[in-house]
Design a protein around this motif. Structure first.
Motif, mmCIF file in Angstrom:
data_model
loop_
_atom_site.group_PDB
_atom_site.id
_atom_site.type_symbol
_atom_site.label_atom_id
_atom_site.label_comp_id
_atom_site.label_asym_id
_atom_site.label_seq_id
_atom_site.Cartn_x
_atom_site.Cartn_y
_atom_site.Cartn_z
ATOM 1 N N TYR B 21 24.222 12.522 38.737
ATOM 2 C CA TYR B 21 23.231 11.526 39.125
ATOM 3 C C TYR B 21 23.300 10.443 38.062
ATOM 4 N N ASN B 24 24.054 11.342 34.384
ATOM 5 C CA ASN B 24 23.690 12.739 34.179
ATOM 6 C C ASN B 24 24.569 13.663 35.026
ATOM 7 N N VAL B 26 25.365 16.953 36.464
ATOM 8 C CA VAL B 26 24.582 18.170 36.686
ATOM 9 C C VAL B 26 25.498 19.359 36.960
ATOM 10 N N ALA B 45 18.708 28.970 33.859
ATOM 11 C CA ALA B 45 17.517 28.268 33.395
ATOM 12 C C ALA B 45 17.222 27.071 34.288
ATOM 13 N N SER B 46 16.002 26.594 34.213
ATOM 14 C CA SER B 46 15.611 25.401 34.949
ATOM 15 C C SER B 46 16.486 24.225 34.527
ATOM 16 N N GLY B 47 17.001 23.509 35.512
ATOM 17 C CA GLY B 47 17.828 22.350 35.224
ATOM 18 C C GLY B 47 19.303 22.670 35.063
ATOM 19 N N SER B 48 19.679 23.953 35.253
ATOM 20 C CA SER B 48 21.086 24.311 35.061
ATOM 21 C C SER B 48 21.946 23.940 36.271
ATOM 22 N N GLY B 49 21.325 23.447 37.336
ATOM 23 C CA GLY B 49 22.097 22.955 38.479
ATOM 24 C C GLY B 49 22.155 23.898 39.666
ATOM 25 N N LYS B 50 21.324 24.935 39.696
ATOM 26 C CA LYS B 50 21.370 25.921 40.783
ATOM 27 C C LYS B 50 21.050 25.281 42.136
ATOM 28 N N THR B 52 21.034 22.108 42.911
ATOM 29 C CA THR B 52 22.030 21.077 43.216
ATOM 30 C C THR B 52 23.283 21.707 43.800
ATOM 31 N N GLU B 180 15.082 29.776 45.828
ATOM 32 C CA GLU B 180 13.787 30.230 45.286
ATOM 33 C C GLU B 180 12.725 30.343 46.372
ATOM 34 N N HIS B 212 14.524 34.243 40.912
ATOM 35 C CA HIS B 212 14.064 34.747 39.617
ATOM 36 C C HIS B 212 13.677 36.217 39.725
#
Ligand code: ATP
Ligand code: MG
Lengths: 227, 268
Positions: B21, B24, B26, B45-50, B52, B180, B212
């Protein structure tokens, strides 16, 4: 008031209804016809305007923005004059009633466009995503998923716009459409009774707009139950 | 179990998938084969690109570069490459890959049944009668047949999410993606949704799920991917990845998630 006076008043009133009733009825039908037709035009213009503003094609966006900007920034009466008196100068001659319907419809369409645009913006992104993720093309998604929700959401605003549409038909008295206001004026010219005739016209407008308000309340209840 | 299909050609082949993006980046080069019947849990972890990554699989996001092969679709996002999907191919591909989101996204103006039959009728061009029959069978299966004429707002979160899953299943997808899907649910409603996903897995549905729920990933999953900073940092059987993490990053991550849900789990 004595019984005799009351009887007298009643006889005069029934006389008047017989004399002016048919004229009021046909003037009211003109109001209804122009209202319905101009609302239909306004929905088409409003939808095109709203989608145009979201277009990915810059010239379309610019055109839609210009439309809304121009209409909202100029008096409706001037818009009516432009269509009826102005257009013939560039070779487009329309009958008073057609010119009136187009002018009022296109004018109201700009307000409808803003309403629809706000409604579209209020649809959660997830509604669109779930439709696309199931393989719907953007057109089906719009027609089946987004617009029905927008319509329910903006129905109260659309009803207000329809109430304005009823009242704005009186502007067409200036371009010789014999709707309620012009009919009242014509009768006043021969009877010299402006109070009676304007009050009668007002009561009919009030009846029409009250019906619309009731309708709006009905739809709001109905859709509140559905979702 | 995980080895059954590995000899066959993969169902889904991803090579060097990148997604940025702006500046960035990802996803930083994901390569992966998914075979039929695999149940792949994705942790990280949050933001690791899962998310996306999942969204790139059904092209809800357009990859910046990379190659993807699925059924009759083969797309190449390399710079200047000409094998990008047409709008028609986009729809056709998405019709074959079901996706369920964290926020159920049922359409509020349609009843449960209407939600389920809409895409089969509009996209698969199925006759209405057949769509209704199939939808009713699916709703029977999840115990929501009685609710078929109810509007989504009258359902609990767990019921809504199960309808959302059934809505995707009604398209008869080849692969299911779950992002999720239990995260927005009250703890007592998580079980019914996981049970449904578990039963799909038992039937051999190929699926990728971001979750999770580590216990669920171990019980139901055949393979676990650990995403870290836009790459697949670890890939293997759930018992190895979750039970015997090799990298310190994964150990840290597991310590964090295993401790939070444990605290929550006590109330359930
Ligand atoms: N549409 C977008 N535009 C810009 N940046 C985005 C967009 N979507 C995601 N990102 C960024 O990409 C990164 C990865 O996001 P992603 O949602 O894939 O993470 P995730 O692993 O699913 O995290 P989480 O566990 O929080 O859901 C984040 O830094 C996010 O800010
Ligand atoms: Mg996510």
């Amino acid at each position: 008031m004595s019984v005799a006076a009351l009887q007298d008043w009643w006889l005069t009133l029934s006389d008047e209804v017989v004399t002016y009733g048919p004229g009021f009825v046909s003037a009211t039908l003109v109001v209804l016809g122009v209202t319905v037709a101009s609302i239909l035009v306004s929905w088409v213009c409003g939808l095109l305007g709203a989608l145009g503003k979201r277009s990915s094609f810059a010239p379309v966006r610019a055109l839609a923005s210009f439309y809304v900007w121009f209409i909202r920034g100029t008096p409706t009466l001037v818009q009516v004059f432009i269509v009826y008196f102005g257009m013939p100068q560039i070779g487009v001659k329309l009958s008073p009633i057609t010119a009136g319907i187009i002018a009022l419809g296109v004018s109201s369409g700009a307000y409808v466009a803003e309403t629809i645009r706000a409604g579209l913006a209020a649809i959660p992104r997830g509604q669109v995503e779930s439709a696309l993720a199931l393989g719907m093309n953007p057109r089906i998604m719009m027609v089946r998923i987004v617009l029905p929700q927008v319509f329910r959401m903006i129905l109260p605003a659309l009803t207000n716009e329809a109430i304005s549409a009823v009242k704005n038909t009186s502007l067409l008295s200036t371009i010789t459409v014999v709707e309620l206001t012009l009919y009242a004026q014509l009768m006043i010219a021969t009877t010299f009774r402006p109070f009676d005739f304007y009050i009668a016209a007002a009561l009919i407008y009030l009846g029409l707009t009250s019906i619309l308000s009731q309708l709006s309340a009905f739809f709001e209840r109905r859709y509140a139950r559905l979702s | 179990m995980a080895q059954i299909a590995t000899a066959a050609a993969p169902l889904l082949k991803i090579r060097k998938l990148h997604k940025s993006y702006g500046a960035n980046e990802v996803l930083k080069g994901i390569s992966l084969d998914i075979h039929e019947g695999e149940v792949v849990s994705i942790i990280g972890a949050s933001g690791s690109g899962k998310s996306t990554f999942l969204r790139c699989l059904n092209l809800m996001e357009t990859p910046t570069s990379g190659f993807m092969d699925f059924e009759r679709f083969a797309f190449d996002y390399e710079q200047g490459a000409r094998r990008q999907p047409t709008p028609q191919q986009l729809c056709a591909l998405r019709a074959r890959i079901g996706m369920v989101f964290q926020s159920y996204n049922l359409w509020p103006h349609m009843t449960v049944l209407e939600n389920v039959i809409e895409a089969p009728i509009q996209v698969r061009r199925m006759p209405r009668r057949q769509a209704v029959a199939e939808a009713e069978a699916l709703l029977q299966r999840i115990g929501l047949y009685e609710k078929r004429h109810a509007y989504p707002s009258k359902l609990s979160g767990g019921q809504q999410q199960r309808v959302a899953i059934v809505r995707a299943l009604a398209m008869a997808p080849k692969v299911m993606l779950f992002d999720e899907v239990t995260s927005a649910l009250d703890p007592e409603l998580v079980g019914e949704v996981l049970a449904l996903i578990g039963s799909l897995a038992a039937e051999g549905m190929t699926m990728l799920l971001v979750t999770h729920e580590m216990a669920f990933a171990r019980d139901v999953g055949t393979r676990t991917l650990f995403f870290d900073g836009g790459v697949i940092a670890e890939d293997g059987p759930p018992d190895d990845i979750i039970g015997a993490p090799r990298s310190e990053r994964l150990r840290q991550f597991l310590r964090r998630v295993l401790h939070q849900p444990a605290a929550l789990g006590e109330t359930a």
